[in-house]
Design an enzyme around this catalytic site. Structure first.
Site, PDB file in Angstrom:
ATOM      1  N   HIS A 185       0.858  -1.120  -0.159  1.00  0.00           N
ATOM      2  CA  HIS A 185       0.021  -0.030  -0.029  1.00  0.00           C
ATOM      3  C   HIS A 185       0.982   1.245  -0.136  1.00  0.00           C
ATOM      4  CE1 HIS A 185       0.557  -1.293   4.373  1.00  0.00           C
ATOM      5  NE2 HIS A 185       0.452   0.276   4.674  1.00  0.00           N
ATOM      6  N   LEU A 186       0.621   2.112  -0.847  1.00  0.00           N
ATOM      7  CA  LEU A 186       1.026   3.328  -1.084  1.00  0.00           C
ATOM      8  C   LEU A 186       0.346   4.300  -0.313  1.00  0.00           C
ATOM      9  CD1 LEU A 186       3.124   5.494  -2.522  1.00  0.00           C
ATOM     10  CD2 LEU A 186       1.410   5.576  -4.353  1.00  0.00           C
ATOM     11  N   HIS A 187       1.152   5.216   0.675  1.00  0.00           N
ATOM     12  CA  HIS A 187       0.423   6.292   1.499  1.00  0.00           C
ATOM     13  C   HIS A 187       0.663   7.655   0.489  1.00  0.00           C
ATOM     14  CE1 HIS A 187       0.113   4.413   5.344  1.00  0.00           C
ATOM     15  NE2 HIS A 187       0.969   3.699   4.852  1.00  0.00           N
TER      16      HIS A 187
END
Length: 162
Positions: free
Chosen positions: A123-125
């Site tokens: 997951h990319l913040h």
């Protein structure tokens, strides 16, 4: 004999099942969100990536962009994942623009480096504006730390793999 060659075998069916397991982990909260099992609003959803709001926002705009199919954490990626990571970043930029964030110099795109990630689904913040992040968020999403890498740093690492 030719007809039996085209008939699916038990091994073919097992392979299909294994592919399904790899694409969806029923214990993974992000897989559940992407599949509509949690009631979370999806801001973006296509065959490659999905996006939703972080439940503990570190900035006024804090989104998570995830592969729609289950992919492990950033440490498990290889050079073949470069297009996926690039699409994740582009999707994050699109979501920011749809939410009237125009200053892309005041944003942060990054990943927590294992073992410092709470969910093992990649997951990319996407955080904006970084200038409004509080003390704790500045620490948790800190640049040049052992626990957080920017999307650019990850892409550089992946592109340098042979």
């Amino acid at each position: 004999m030719a007809a039996s060659e085209n008939t699916p075998t038990a091994e073919d069916e097992i392979a299909k099942t294994d592919q399904t397991v790899d694409a969806y982990d029923k214990k993974c909260i992000f897989c559940q969100i992407v599949n509509g099992e949690m009631g979370t609003e999806l801001l973006h959803n296509d065959e490659d990536v999905s996006c939703f709001r972080d439940i503990h926002p570190g900035a006024p705009h804090h989104y998570l962009v995830v592969p729609t199919k289950h992919v492990g954490n950033c440490k498990s990626l290889g050079k073949e994942h470069v297009p996926l990571v690039e699409k994740m970043v582009e999707t994050g930029k699109e979501i920011l623009q749809k939410n009237n964030v125009t200053d892309l110099n005041d944003v942060r795109f990054g990943f927590h480096w294992p073992p410092f990630c709470s969910v093992t689904h990649l997951h990319l913040h996407v955080l904006a504006p970084t200038s409004l992040m509080g003390f704790l968020s500045r620490f948790v999403y800190r640049l040049n730390s052992y626990w957080f890498v920017t999307a650019d740093q990850l892409l550089q690492r992946l592109n340098s793999m042979s």
